[in-house]
Design an enzyme around this catalytic site. Structure first.
Site, short mmCIF file in Angstrom:
data_model
loop_
_atom_site.label_atom_id
_atom_site.label_comp_id
_atom_site.label_asym_id
_atom_site.label_seq_id
_atom_site.Cartn_x
_atom_site.Cartn_y
_atom_site.Cartn_z
N CYS A 47 0.08 3.70 2.85
CA CYS A 47 0.58 3.14 4.11
C CYS A 47 2.07 3.45 4.27
CB CYS A 47 0.38 1.63 4.15
SG CYS A 47 -1.34 1.09 4.11
N CYS A 57 0.83 -1.21 0.00
CA CYS A 57 0.00 0.00 0.00
C CYS A 57 0.87 1.27 0.00
CB CYS A 57 -0.91 -0.04 1.23
SG CYS A 57 -1.77 1.49 1.58
#
Length: 140
Positions: free
Chosen positions: A68, A65
């Site tokens: 993230c 991600c």
């Protein structure tokens, strides 16, 4: 106040008047706060969420991600700013799909603030440091 050791997972009783920032574990003698988020798996998750007397902020994330990865340094810095009032932890949703499913994680990163084993607040999406710290303090 009860604090779960981030190193050996033992439960420690810390006197309310004693500065928790300098407290050490009675079992492994390591610092109860080291300024870093704690990586949790399914086995450790319940103990830390349910047995800490301080709130626990969990970042549900995944290694693939992009947002993230962008938020990770902010989460690290937030751990230094918010401790010892809040314990910060991370759950890799790829490695721990049962936890992701249990908490209905639909987008990542998702932050959930727990207190006394119960979810108190949730936000999805990457936050900068100021927003992350502000959101956390707002929901304490």
């Amino acid at each position: 106040m009860h604090l779960v050791c981030p190193h050996c997972d033992s439960i420690n009783r810390v006197a309310t008047g004693k500065p928790a920032q300098t407290a050490r574990c009675g079992r492994c003698h390591q610092a109860l706060f080291d300024g870093k988020p704690l990586a949790l798996d399914a086995q450790r998750f319940a103990r830390h969420i349910e047995r800490n007397d301080i709130p626990v902020l969990v970042d549900f994330w995944a290694p693939w991600c992009g947002p993230c990865k962008m938020m990770a340094p902010n989460f690290e810095r937030a751990a230094q700013q918010l401790a010892p009032a809040v314990r910060l932890a991370k759950v890799d949703t790829e490695a721990q799909p049962t936890l992701a499913s249990r908490y209905a994680i639909r987008s990542i990163p998702t932050l959930i603030l727990f207190r006394g084993g119960q979810e108190r607040a949730r936000v999805a999406g990457a936050l900068d440091l100021a927003a992350l710290v502000g959101w956390t303090r707002q929901h304490l």
